[in-house]
Design a protein around this motif. Structure first.
Motif, PDB file in Angstrom:
ATOM      1  N   MET A 152       0.832  -1.206   0.000  1.00  0.00           N
ATOM      2  CA  MET A 152       0.000   0.000   0.000  1.00  0.00           C
ATOM      3  C   MET A 152       0.862   1.250   0.000  1.00  0.00           C
ATOM      4  N   ILE A 153       1.910   1.259   0.856  1.00  0.00           N
ATOM      5  CA  ILE A 153       2.749   2.459   0.916  1.00  0.00           C
ATOM      6  C   ILE A 153       3.547   2.618  -0.380  1.00  0.00           C
ATOM      7  N   ARG A 154       3.832   1.481  -1.034  1.00  0.00           N
ATOM      8  CA  ARG A 154       4.534   1.574  -2.318  1.00  0.00           C
ATOM      9  C   ARG A 154       3.639   2.221  -3.366  1.00  0.00           C
ATOM     10  N   LEU A 155       2.351   1.823  -3.381  1.00  0.00           N
ATOM     11  CA  LEU A 155       1.405   2.394  -4.341  1.00  0.00           C
ATOM     12  C   LEU A 155       1.243   3.890  -4.106  1.00  0.00           C
ATOM     13  N   LEU A 156       1.136   4.271  -2.808  1.00  0.00           N
ATOM     14  CA  LEU A 156       0.951   5.690  -2.475  1.00  0.00           C
ATOM     15  C   LEU A 156       2.160   6.510  -2.917  1.00  0.00           C
ATOM     16  N   ALA A 157       3.373   6.002  -2.638  1.00  0.00           N
ATOM     17  CA  ALA A 157       4.588   6.736  -3.017  1.00  0.00           C
ATOM     18  C   ALA A 157       4.667   6.908  -4.531  1.00  0.00           C
ATOM     19  N   ARG A 210      10.712  -1.252  -5.998  1.00  0.00           N
ATOM     20  CA  ARG A 210      10.882  -2.684  -6.137  1.00  0.00           C
ATOM     21  C   ARG A 210      11.130  -3.342  -4.779  1.00  0.00           C
ATOM     22  N   THR A 211      11.901  -2.692  -3.901  1.00  0.00           N
ATOM     23  CA  THR A 211      12.296  -3.376  -2.665  1.00  0.00           C
ATOM     24  C   THR A 211      11.339  -3.127  -1.516  1.00  0.00           C
ATOM     25  N   GLY A 212      10.411  -2.155  -1.628  1.00  0.00           N
ATOM     26  CA  GLY A 212       9.541  -1.841  -0.516  1.00  0.00           C
ATOM     27  C   GLY A 212      10.154  -0.898   0.495  1.00  0.00           C
ATOM     28  N   SER A 213      11.411  -0.490   0.289  1.00  0.00           N
ATOM     29  CA  SER A 213      12.039   0.473   1.188  1.00  0.00           C
ATOM     30  C   SER A 213      11.720   1.879   0.713  1.00  0.00           C
ATOM     31  N   VAL A 214      11.199   2.729   1.619  1.00  0.00           N
ATOM     32  CA  VAL A 214      10.813   4.089   1.217  1.00  0.00           C
ATOM     33  C   VAL A 214      11.746   5.118   1.832  1.00  0.00           C
TER      34      VAL A 214
END
Lengths: 119, 175
Positions: free
Chosen positions: B1-6, B53-57
């Motif tokens: 979810m946070i990846r989509l938002l970013a 790709r990695t999920g790190s924000v």
């Protein structure tokens, strides 16, 4: 005054682009030609874009017409896109050239060919 | 979810840059803002697997986002100008000593490697040819290999630049 500054930027940009083109003709092999061709033309184009941005900013402050804001921002985005694609593209060309056996000639040292011949 | 938002926020900011000056709500018109929101959500759903790709924000940290353009405008541009004048002189005189050297980067993440390899490639006179993923080392083609770099097996990335500590800047931005 500001028009003169924009003209100086355009002049520097054209000078570097011209030197890059001369470099393609003068340098001996594919890697040194890539140095002249891709990197010097990027630097020249940055100065060409800087000239456009200065001119657009001056026109924006004079006329308050939003088309000059659009012009300046789009030129800046073009420079960012050019910098990224140019670096990636020249790396891809150099890597493909080395993989297909096009070794740097002349060269004083080639650590990559040493590693490949050891494998 | 946070990846989509970013991803959606990044796409929306890019759309705002492209349409600046179209109306009166600060700089944008109402229709552009609505279309921008819809397009940003579509682009986010389509491409968040590639963009994050990695999920790190950690790149969403505002200090890193401010340091990135500062790095591009001050240290990188000055290094580019210095190297361009150097290569311009070599174009005129034809005095080149090319060679490929092995460079130790000291980066831990893929993003740091990407930024360093692109910075090396954007500086005229240095061109990254190949990456060794296991040891995080780069093979860099130099247009003029100085004598002290020629005899070393592995060169530190700091020695390729003259004025600024470019690898240090990149480590501060990306890691």
């Amino acid at each position: 005054m500001i028009q003169t500054a924009a003209m100086i930027c355009l002049g520097i940009g054209i000078l570097f682009n011209t030197l890059g083109v001369i470099g393609i003709l003068r340098f001996p092999d594919v890697y040194t030609r890539l140095h002249a061709e891709t990197k010097m033309t990027t630097f020249g184009t940055i100065f060409l874009a800087l000239g456009v941005i200065i001119y657009a900013g001056w026109m924006l402050s004079g006329t308050n017409d939003s088309q000059y804001l659009t012009l300046a921002i789009h030129t800046a985005i073009a420079v960012i896109a050019l910098a990224f694609t140019n670096a990636t593209g020249s790396h891809a060309i150099a890597r493909a050239a080395h993989r297909s056996g096009q070794l740097p000639d002349p060269s004083v040292v080639d650590r990559l060919a040493e590693v490949k011949s050891r494998d | 979810m946070i990846r989509l938002l970013a991803t959606a926020i990044a796409a929306f900011v890019a759309y705002l840059f492209l349409t600046a000056g179209s109306g009166t709500i600060i700089l944008w018109s109402e229709s552009e803002l609505i279309i921008g929101c819809i397009l940003a959500i579509i682009v986010g759903i389509a491409s968040y697997r590639i963009f994050c790709r990695t999920g790190s924000v950690r790149m969403a940290n505002p200090i890193r986002l401010i340091l990135l353009p500062v790095y591009a405008i001050i240290p990188l541009f000055i290094e580019m100008a210095r190297a361009n004048i150097d290569v311009a002189i070599r174009v005129i005189t034809g005095n080149v000593k090319p060679g490929i050297v092995r460079v130790n980067t000291g980066m831990k993440t893929d993003l740091g490697m990407l930024l360093l390899a692109n910075s090396i490639t954007l500086t005229p006179g240095t061109l990254s040819v190949e990456i060794d993923d296991a040891t995080k080392q780069l093979y860099v083609h130099l247009i003029n290999v100085p004598d002290e770099l020629r005899d070393k097996k592995v060169v530190e990335a700091r020695e390729l630049f003259s004025f600024f500590n470019i690898p240090g800047w990149i480590r501060r931005i990306a890691e």
